[in-house]
Design a protein around this motif. Structure first.
Motif, mmCIF file in Angstrom:
data_model
loop_
_atom_site.group_PDB
_atom_site.id
_atom_site.type_symbol
_atom_site.label_atom_id
_atom_site.label_comp_id
_atom_site.label_asym_id
_atom_site.label_seq_id
_atom_site.Cartn_x
_atom_site.Cartn_y
_atom_site.Cartn_z
ATOM 1 N N ALA A 101 0.833 -1.200 0.000
ATOM 2 C CA ALA A 101 0.000 0.000 0.000
ATOM 3 C C ALA A 101 0.870 1.254 0.000
ATOM 4 N N ASP A 102 0.240 2.384 -0.330
ATOM 5 C CA ASP A 102 0.927 3.675 -0.288
ATOM 6 C C ASP A 102 0.825 4.234 1.128
ATOM 7 N N TRP A 103 1.817 3.917 1.949
ATOM 8 C CA TRP A 103 1.792 4.367 3.343
ATOM 9 C C TRP A 103 2.059 5.856 3.471
ATOM 10 N N ALA A 104 2.529 6.492 2.393
ATOM 11 C CA ALA A 104 2.744 7.935 2.429
ATOM 12 C C ALA A 104 1.445 8.704 2.211
ATOM 13 N N ASP A 105 0.391 8.030 1.789
ATOM 14 C CA ASP A 105 -0.909 8.673 1.608
ATOM 15 C C ASP A 105 -1.424 9.123 2.969
ATOM 16 N N PRO A 106 -1.649 10.411 3.176
ATOM 17 C CA PRO A 106 -2.114 10.870 4.494
ATOM 18 C C PRO A 106 -3.486 10.320 4.877
ATOM 19 N N ASP A 107 -4.268 9.886 3.880
ATOM 20 C CA ASP A 107 -5.598 9.343 4.170
ATOM 21 C C ASP A 107 -5.557 7.823 4.077
ATOM 22 N N VAL A 108 -4.831 7.194 5.004
ATOM 23 C CA VAL A 108 -4.753 5.728 4.983
ATOM 24 C C VAL A 108 -6.119 5.098 5.242
ATOM 25 N N ASP A 109 -7.012 5.829 5.902
ATOM 26 C CA ASP A 109 -8.334 5.275 6.188
ATOM 27 C C ASP A 109 -9.120 4.986 4.919
ATOM 28 N N ALA A 110 -8.773 5.657 3.812
ATOM 29 C CA ALA A 110 -9.521 5.461 2.570
ATOM 30 C C ALA A 110 -9.462 4.010 2.106
ATOM 31 N N TRP A 111 -8.329 3.319 2.397
ATOM 32 C CA TRP A 111 -8.245 1.901 2.038
ATOM 33 C C TRP A 111 -8.202 0.999 3.267
ATOM 34 N N LEU A 112 -7.707 1.520 4.403
ATOM 35 C CA LEU A 112 -7.585 0.674 5.591
ATOM 36 C C LEU A 112 -8.953 0.350 6.183
#
Length: 398
Positions: A101-112
């Motif tokens: 996953a893109d852990w640098a994405d500030p919105d991790v909740d979008a996929w988590l």
């Protein structure tokens, strides 16, 4: 490809639209890993679809997500292993060194969030995962003079603290995730090594890599050449000999991996069926006898030295040093950015038996890397919380 839409009421990421998540085919999963977007996320071999064929006793799911459920629109994937809790229809979900996953994405909740919702719907009572960002790094040169009785990696100022790893850890804690084994330097709670040793290869020539070795390593490699040690790539036919040498190594060095010969045969067959040459067995021969055997795994621009084994006799001809130098050169020729020698202990105490492994790897001039380790969270509900506590108690008794 079936997909799960982010629950209603969840605001999509600005400009990116809602995220769809659901099962994907092995073909779609592999295509994403091989794509520029997938390679940029630096997937590990434990997240390849073939790893599901290696792990007996687990059910497996291949999941993918993106802003469009159509082919070629994935932005992340996950291999999830599910183990049933005895006497129930509930499962412990494990994502070894994943998700991709893109852990640098500030919105991790979008996929988590949709990932956890999917796993809850699949009957999972808890989830363990291993985020990919690093946490801290120590250069080999900075550690060598700082060994001593009772000293550990955590006692030494890191050469680098990764800001992304720090941010991801803070985000996970804020969402109720717990770091397995705690935040100390020990990694007893992790199934995969928290501390690994990596040799950077990007932008370096073979001469640069040779210069990075310490004098002892260079001397041992020259000694192996002088003594006529021959390094070759073997095949599945030599796996029984590798396994025999592994048993000798475990008894000599005081560790136990607990793997069977069938496990390594299954691993070799599954990984190479997925991509020919993904797993290789390197052999060091001297006077016609195999004295050492090491396995190497390649995914994209990453190469791992996975498992090493050697005989007790004729160690003075240095077969393991010869093997590692050949594997390093082959990794460089493949265009690898990094050669990962996998786990190292956190001790810096020369009096501890485990320190010998770290000392050996430090001689290559790479870096000790503390990963974020593994993180767990129970999924909501009284039953899941109870099962999670029972599962923790079970692990503590092992």
């Amino acid at each position: 490809m079936s997909a799960l839409l982010v629950p209603p009421g969840r605001a999509p990421r600005a400009g990116k639209g809602p995220v769809f998540l659901g099962p994907v085919t092995p073909e779609a999963y592999r295509a994403f890993l091989a794509s520029p977007a997938g390679r940029a996320l630096r997937p590990g071999f434990l997240q390849c679809p073939s790893w599901a064929d290696v792990k007996e006793g687990w059910r497996a799911q291949l999941l993918g997500w993106g802003t469009d459920p159509g082919p070629g629109a994935l932005s992340g994937v996950a291999l999830v292993l599910l183990r049933q809790f005895p006497g129930t229809r509930k499962y412990f979900a494990y994502l070894p060194e994943g998700p991709v996953a893109d852990w640098a994405d500030p919105d991790v909740d979008a996929w988590l969030t949709p990932l956890l919702d999917h796993l809850r719907g699949a009957g999972a009572f808890a989830v363990r995962m291993g985020p990919s960002p690093a946490y801290r790094r120590w250069d080999a040169s900075s550690l060598k003079p700082l060994t001593g009785p009772g000293r550990r990696l955590g006692d030494v100022l890191a050469s680098e603290v990764d800001p992304l790893g720090t941010a991801v850890a803070e985000r996970l804690r804020a969402r109720g995730w717990r770091r397995c084994g705690g935040d100390g330097s020990a990694d007893d709670g992790d199934a995969q090594p928290r501390h690994v040793f990596r040799i950077p290869l990007a932008g370096r020539t073979p001469d640069d890599v040779w210069s990075g070795l310490n004098q002892e390593w260079r001397r041992n490699i020259r000694r192996a050449r002088k003594e006529g040690v021959e390094v070759v790539v073997g095949s599945a036919a030599e796996l029984p000999e590798f396994y025999r040498l592994l048993g000798i190594t475990e008894r000599r060095d005081g560790f136990r991996l607990g793997r069977s010969l069938a496990y390594y045969e299954r691993q070799y067959a599954a990984l190479n069926a997925e991509e020919p040459g993904r797993m290789k067995l390197y052999l060091a021969r001297h006077r016609g006898e195999i004295l050492a055997a090491h396995t190497m795994i390649t995914v994209g621009r990453r190469v791992w030295y996975q498992t090493g084994a050697s005989a007790d006799h004729r160690r003075e001809v240095r077969p393991s040093n010869a093997l590692q130098w050949r594997m390093l050169l082959d990794a460089h020729a493949l265009g690898a950015d990094v050669y990962d020698m996998r786990g190292v202990p956190s001790t810096l105490d020369p009096g501890e038996r485990a320190y010998g492994l770290l000392r050996w790897k430090l001689g290559t001039g790479g870096q000790v890397v503390e990963t974020l380790g593994e993180w767990e969270t129970p999924l909501g509900g009284t039953t899941n919380q109870t099962l999670y506590r029972a599962f923790q108690a079970y692990l503590n008794r092992r």
